[in-house]
Scaffold this active site. Sequence first.
Site, PDB file in Angstrom:
ATOM      1  N   ASP A  45      14.301   9.338  -2.028  1.00  0.00           N
ATOM      2  CA  ASP A  45      13.594   9.866  -0.853  1.00  0.00           C
ATOM      3  C   ASP A  45      13.661   8.847   0.293  1.00  0.00           C
ATOM      4  O   ASP A  45      13.741   9.221   1.469  1.00  0.00           O
ATOM      5  CB  ASP A  45      12.133  10.167  -1.210  1.00  0.00           C
ATOM      6  N   GLY A  46      13.633   7.562  -0.067  1.00  0.00           N
ATOM      7  CA  GLY A  46      13.745   6.505   0.946  1.00  0.00           C
ATOM      8  C   GLY A  46      15.072   6.597   1.697  1.00  0.00           C
ATOM      9  O   GLY A  46      15.128   6.390   2.905  1.00  0.00           O
ATOM     10  N   ASN A 120       7.063  11.041   6.991  1.00  0.00           N
ATOM     11  CA  ASN A 120       5.991  10.880   5.996  1.00  0.00           C
ATOM     12  C   ASN A 120       4.639  10.630   6.635  1.00  0.00           C
ATOM     13  O   ASN A 120       3.690  11.365   6.391  1.00  0.00           O
ATOM     14  CB  ASN A 120       6.293   9.684   5.078  1.00  0.00           C
ATOM     15  N   GLU A 121       4.550   9.542   7.384  1.00  0.00           N
ATOM     16  CA  GLU A 121       3.250   9.155   7.923  1.00  0.00           C
ATOM     17  C   GLU A 121       3.394   8.177   9.076  1.00  0.00           C
ATOM     18  O   GLU A 121       4.446   7.548   9.268  1.00  0.00           O
ATOM     19  CB  GLU A 121       2.354   8.511   6.857  1.00  0.00           C
ATOM     20  N   ARG A 146     -14.432   1.235  10.300  1.00  0.00           N
ATOM     21  CA  ARG A 146     -14.169  -0.204  10.148  1.00  0.00           C
ATOM     22  C   ARG A 146     -13.454  -0.425   8.824  1.00  0.00           C
ATOM     23  O   ARG A 146     -13.882   0.123   7.807  1.00  0.00           O
ATOM     24  CB  ARG A 146     -15.472  -1.008  10.155  1.00  0.00           C
ATOM     25  N   THR A 159       2.546  12.982  -0.584  1.00  0.00           N
ATOM     26  CA  THR A 159       2.820  12.386  -1.905  1.00  0.00           C
ATOM     27  C   THR A 159       3.311  10.940  -1.790  1.00  0.00           C
ATOM     28  O   THR A 159       3.613  10.316  -2.806  1.00  0.00           O
ATOM     29  CB  THR A 159       3.909  13.211  -2.631  1.00  0.00           C
ATOM     30  N   ALA A 160       3.417  10.429  -0.558  1.00  0.00           N
ATOM     31  CA  ALA A 160       3.969   9.089  -0.364  1.00  0.00           C
ATOM     32  C   ALA A 160       2.829   8.060  -0.253  1.00  0.00           C
ATOM     33  O   ALA A 160       1.946   8.029  -1.108  1.00  0.00           O
ATOM     34  CB  ALA A 160       4.868   9.105   0.865  1.00  0.00           C
ATOM     35  N   TYR A 161       2.796   7.266   0.798  1.00  0.00           N
ATOM     36  CA  TYR A 161       1.754   6.228   0.933  1.00  0.00           C
ATOM     37  C   TYR A 161       0.365   6.854   0.856  1.00  0.00           C
ATOM     38  O   TYR A 161      -0.556   6.283   0.264  1.00  0.00           O
ATOM     39  CB  TYR A 161       1.943   5.492   2.261  1.00  0.00           C
ATOM     40  N   SER A 164      -0.934   6.869  -2.485  1.00  0.00           N
ATOM     41  CA  SER A 164      -1.304   5.531  -2.983  1.00  0.00           C
ATOM     42  C   SER A 164      -2.707   5.133  -2.534  1.00  0.00           C
ATOM     43  O   SER A 164      -3.316   4.254  -3.126  1.00  0.00           O
ATOM     44  CB  SER A 164      -0.324   4.472  -2.475  1.00  0.00           C
TER      45      SER A 164
HETATM   46  P1  NAP Z   1      10.795   2.842  -0.183  1.00  0.00           P
HETATM   47  O1  NAP Z   1      11.198   1.953  -1.280  1.00  0.00           O
HETATM   48  O2  NAP Z   1      11.834   3.560   0.605  1.00  0.00           O
HETATM   49  O3  NAP Z   1       9.775   3.937  -0.727  1.00  0.00           O
HETATM   50  C1  NAP Z   1       8.754   3.560  -1.596  1.00  0.00           C
HETATM   51  C2  NAP Z   1       8.617   4.639  -2.648  1.00  0.00           C
HETATM   52  O4  NAP Z   1       8.103   5.812  -2.028  1.00  0.00           O
HETATM   53  C3  NAP Z   1       9.959   5.029  -3.294  1.00  0.00           C
HETATM   54  O5  NAP Z   1       9.767   5.145  -4.661  1.00  0.00           O
HETATM   55  C4  NAP Z   1      10.271   6.366  -2.628  1.00  0.00           C
HETATM   56  O6  NAP Z   1      11.016   7.208  -3.469  1.00  0.00           O
HETATM   57  C5  NAP Z   1       8.876   6.923  -2.451  1.00  0.00           C
HETATM   58  N1  NAP Z   1       8.721   7.977  -1.426  1.00  0.00           N
HETATM   59  C6  NAP Z   1       9.147   7.985  -0.143  1.00  0.00           C
HETATM   60  N2  NAP Z   1       8.777   9.131   0.461  1.00  0.00           N
HETATM   61  C7  NAP Z   1       8.096   9.847  -0.463  1.00  0.00           C
HETATM   62  C8  NAP Z   1       7.460  11.122  -0.440  1.00  0.00           C
HETATM   63  N3  NAP Z   1       7.418  11.872   0.664  1.00  0.00           N
HETATM   64  N4  NAP Z   1       6.839  11.547  -1.563  1.00  0.00           N
HETATM   65  C9  NAP Z   1       6.850  10.791  -2.687  1.00  0.00           C
HETATM   66  N5  NAP Z   1       7.435   9.592  -2.776  1.00  0.00           N
HETATM   67  C10 NAP Z   1       8.048   9.121  -1.665  1.00  0.00           C
HETATM   68  O7  NAP Z   1       9.796   1.996   0.723  1.00  0.00           O
HETATM   69  P2  NAP Z   1       9.866   1.629   2.246  1.00  0.00           P
HETATM   70  O8  NAP Z   1      11.237   1.210   2.621  1.00  0.00           O
HETATM   71  O9  NAP Z   1       8.727   0.724   2.518  1.00  0.00           O
HETATM   72  O10 NAP Z   1       9.622   3.081   2.885  1.00  0.00           O
HETATM   73  C11 NAP Z   1       8.391   3.438   3.307  1.00  0.00           C
HETATM   74  C12 NAP Z   1       8.024   4.772   2.782  1.00  0.00           C
HETATM   75  O11 NAP Z   1       7.638   4.573   1.410  1.00  0.00           O
HETATM   76  C13 NAP Z   1       6.790   5.224   3.540  1.00  0.00           C
HETATM   77  O12 NAP Z   1       7.003   6.409   4.260  1.00  0.00           O
HETATM   78  C14 NAP Z   1       5.728   5.382   2.470  1.00  0.00           C
HETATM   79  O13 NAP Z   1       5.026   6.583   2.553  1.00  0.00           O
HETATM   80  C15 NAP Z   1       6.495   5.362   1.161  1.00  0.00           C
HETATM   81  N6  NAP Z   1       5.622   4.830   0.128  1.00  0.00           N
HETATM   82  C16 NAP Z   1       5.028   3.625   0.251  1.00  0.00           C
HETATM   83  C17 NAP Z   1       4.089   3.221  -0.689  1.00  0.00           C
HETATM   84  C18 NAP Z   1       3.365   1.928  -0.534  1.00  0.00           C
HETATM   85  O14 NAP Z   1       3.701   1.140   0.312  1.00  0.00           O
HETATM   86  N7  NAP Z   1       2.336   1.727  -1.361  1.00  0.00           N
HETATM   87  C19 NAP Z   1       3.787   4.018  -1.755  1.00  0.00           C
HETATM   88  C20 NAP Z   1       4.421   5.228  -1.883  1.00  0.00           C
HETATM   89  C21 NAP Z   1       5.325   5.630  -0.923  1.00  0.00           C
HETATM   90  P3  NAP Z   1      12.549   6.939  -3.864  1.00  0.00           P
HETATM   91  O15 NAP Z   1      12.493   5.938  -4.978  1.00  0.00           O
HETATM   92  O16 NAP Z   1      13.013   8.283  -4.306  1.00  0.00           O
HETATM   93  O17 NAP Z   1      13.279   6.420  -2.657  1.00  0.00           O
END
Ligand code: NAP
Length: 259
Positions: A45-46, A120-121, A146, A159-161, A164
Amino acid sequence: MRYTIIHRDDDFSKEFTKNLHTALRFINFEENQEHPQLIITVGGDGTMLHAIHQYIDKLKEVSFVGIHTGTLGFFTDYTCDELDEFLADILKEPTFREHPLIETKCYGDTGLRHHVYALNESRVENIIQTQLIKVYINNEFFEKFRGNGMCISAQLGSTAYNRSISGAIIDSRLQALQLTEISGIHHRHYRSLNSPLVLHFDTVITLQSESFEGAMLIYDYLNINLHQTKCIEVKLSDKIVKFATFKKVSYYNRLRSLF
Ligand code: NAP
């Protein structure tokens, strides 16, 4: 059909991409990185997020389809084990799943400072000091927050950040904006909603602060320093991402692959 492939930078995805190019040439697909009609992603997805940002100024001309090199993703309808099925499907007429991007405008004392889009966000995070934010919904004062910050996600990003930080998952048939707190402070003196808030898709959310010093705006995998920003406006835009769909994949099946 003019196409291009955006792949994740690991050995397996690179090798898979090489074979995919060969197979696509065989069915008369023409590689064209500048003016593709179809953008194929190989990775996760990334990888799809990177592809969308790479072609963000050409969204009207292109559609996206993803092949996941791991499990099933939210933006990817095929896994790398389904190459034969994929090659047969892309010769058919697709339907399109359309998703509006989240538009974020950041204003300072002298006017507009940043204008960005995310799938995503879009979130404000300050890990250096407690961030004070006055939240307005459609220009109506809602609360004083705050904490570390706030995350505004759309359906796909639920379902992404957002997940979490314990935000709600939004069904794929609903279009909505979700406002979720990031490490909010809640006690006798300070209180905010302390619950994810799912809003109608045409809502405008405004985050105001005397100071966003030390805070970042993080949109998908990109970021901006919010130095000198005073006001941030977030809404769903009329910029649309089109996913070319050749087969039906159950949303609940995608969700199940999360855990
Ligand atoms: P990244 O490694 O590209 O993404 C982090 C993880 O989030 C990967 O496992 C990715 O799946 C998954 N993901 C991305 N979009 C998603 C979606 N819409 N639904 C479910 N899972 C999703 O990390 P990055 O380069 O920092 O990219 C940032 C994106 O990662 C942000 O948009 C954020 O929402 C997402 N993300 C971040 C966190 C966090 O920081 N705690 C947690 C979850 C998601 P793949 O392995 O298939 O690429």
